[in-house]
Scaffold this active site. Sequence first.
Site, PDB file in Angstrom:
ATOM      1  N   ASP A  28      -5.028  10.403-103.443  1.00 44.78           N
ATOM      2  CA  ASP A  28      -5.125  10.055-102.025  1.00 44.78           C
ATOM      3  C   ASP A  28      -3.756   9.649-101.488  1.00 44.78           C
ATOM      4  O   ASP A  28      -3.175   8.664-101.937  1.00 44.78           O
ATOM      5  CB  ASP A  28      -6.114   8.882-101.888  1.00 44.78           C
ATOM      6  CG  ASP A  28      -6.618   8.685-100.468  1.00 44.78           C
ATOM      7  OD1 ASP A  28      -6.061   9.290 -99.549  1.00 44.78           O
ATOM      8  OD2 ASP A  28      -7.578   7.919-100.295  1.00 44.78           O
ATOM      9  N   CYS A  68      -7.484  12.134 -94.307  1.00 43.63           N
ATOM     10  CA  CYS A  68      -8.481  12.123 -95.384  1.00 43.63           C
ATOM     11  C   CYS A  68      -9.700  13.011 -95.159  1.00 43.63           C
ATOM     12  O   CYS A  68      -9.921  13.980 -95.882  1.00 43.63           O
ATOM     13  CB  CYS A  68      -8.942  10.696 -95.632  1.00 43.63           C
ATOM     14  SG  CYS A  68      -7.689   9.668 -96.431  1.00 43.63           S
ATOM     15  N   ASP A 239      -4.833  14.814-101.440  1.00 46.28           N
ATOM     16  CA  ASP A 239      -5.407  15.328-100.204  1.00 46.28           C
ATOM     17  C   ASP A 239      -4.389  15.643 -99.121  1.00 46.28           C
ATOM     18  O   ASP A 239      -4.615  16.501 -98.277  1.00 46.28           O
ATOM     19  CB  ASP A 239      -6.506  14.404 -99.668  1.00 46.28           C
ATOM     20  CG  ASP A 239      -6.026  12.987 -99.352  1.00 46.28           C
ATOM     21  OD1 ASP A 239      -4.871  12.644 -99.684  1.00 46.28           O
ATOM     22  OD2 ASP A 239      -6.819  12.223 -98.780  1.00 46.28           O
ATOM     23  N   HIS A 240      -3.233  14.966 -99.133  1.00 46.86           N
ATOM     24  CA  HIS A 240      -2.144  15.259 -98.204  1.00 46.86           C
ATOM     25  C   HIS A 240      -0.976  14.356 -98.538  1.00 46.86           C
ATOM     26  O   HIS A 240      -1.105  13.392 -99.306  1.00 46.86           O
ATOM     27  CB  HIS A 240      -2.559  15.047 -96.742  1.00 46.86           C
ATOM     28  CG  HIS A 240      -3.087  13.677 -96.458  1.00 46.86           C
ATOM     29  ND1 HIS A 240      -2.266  12.579 -96.320  1.00 46.86           N
ATOM     30  CD2 HIS A 240      -4.347  13.208 -96.315  1.00 46.86           C
ATOM     31  CE1 HIS A 240      -3.003  11.501 -96.098  1.00 46.86           C
ATOM     32  NE2 HIS A 240      -4.273  11.850 -96.098  1.00 46.86           N
TER      33      HIS A 240
END
Length: 469
Positions: A28, A68, A239-240
């Site tokens: 995350d 998210c 996720d990024h």
Amino acid sequence: MPLYLALFFNTGFAIAQEKPNIIFFLADDQNITDYGCYGNDKVKTPGVDRLAKEGMIFYNAFTAQAICAPSRSQLFTGNYPLKNGCFMNHAKTKPTMKSVTTRLTALGYEVVLAGKSHVQPSSVYHWSKEWQPVKTEGKPRAYIPLDSIADYLKNAEKPFCMFITSKYPHGKYFDVPAKSADNYTFFPYDNKQKDNQDYLKKLAGYYRNIEEDNIQLDHVLNMVDQYLGDNTLFIYSADHGVNGKYTVYDRGLNVPFVVRWPKEIKANTKSDALVHYTDVLPTFIDIAGGKAPKELDGKSFLKILKGSKKEIHQYVYGVRTSQNILAASVSPSRMIRSKKYKYIRNFNSVEVVDQNLGDNEAVNAFIKMGALKFKNLPFEELYDIEKDPFEQVNLAKDPKYSKTKDQLAKAMFEWMKNQGDILDDTEGNMPLIHPGKRFRLDQQSKYIDIPDSLVNTLKKEDYLTLDYL
């Protein structure tokens, strides 16, 4: 040959079966540049580095949205955020969508979520089993549910797809002292922060959180090696990127993506193929013996895992929606990217804000505020990614690149139309999206400072209301 045979070991049962088990470990808020295997020798990522040595590392893997819930919704549905409905954080996926839980259950799999969810509604995401993160003494974030994962892996009796979704390295960070700038890796976008002690302390905590995530990953990998056979597909991603969060720059959208599958993937291999989060579900369906339906945006990259060099995409796309977040504003962007070029349109840039205004003065006020918040953001951006990977030199106004820019813009608007985008090239189309009970544009908060005269000025009819939210 039967579907699977249970083989007894002292540690439990391992499943030898025709259909592989699938595990996707999702971190995350971690930049692709913050891994040893991606070239950063200042950060400790032994778990991910191990996977890269034992499998395949991707350099051109992307999510469409650097936040998210929209990022995760793509993994689970095979569709971009605009089509699946979750193109704002904390928003729901359209109830008409079928997710990985439906697609793979139909192919004989159990589909399990272990850790952070952040997606809804439950009618779309109906997991076979779901375990929440576990509060851990002395740690700033909850842990993945390691005991539940171990128990499941030991006793699985049918093929499964498990998403292990960590809360790390997302803040809150460990409270550790800052070190000198020589202990961290800097890039063109944060190079000026080397003497900023607050930034260095934040980096120290962030790096420490990364280490903690790798500790958890190592536990999982040891379980997999102990309880499962070599027909287990294991994917690691994040996720990024945290430094590009909310943006459509590569530092937000270009994600780490490392795949191990001993039965099929040669160790220590590399791929520069353009792949996307929407491709994950079609690939899983392909691996499970099914056929991905045409309504999915993604394409299977199974052949790439097995060594093919053939590209599956000419372009990938990106979305920025700054509404329905803590520091909400009206400042949407869209992006199209090939392996060489990237084009961005910032639809509410100060350059064009006047053409976005209508007759409603309250709505106009928030449109203007959104433009002024990012007053240095140009209407159009064009980058030669091969020459300028950190997107420092905007070529949008260079006449030598006008043909390239026009081609990319045309393809992007065709994609937007196909996605049912709320934006288009029409003058005056700058919708305000109804946020529900939170993140209202006309409410004062810790993150939003607006004049008292604008508080509570927006009415329900001033918003574009999405009926599934």
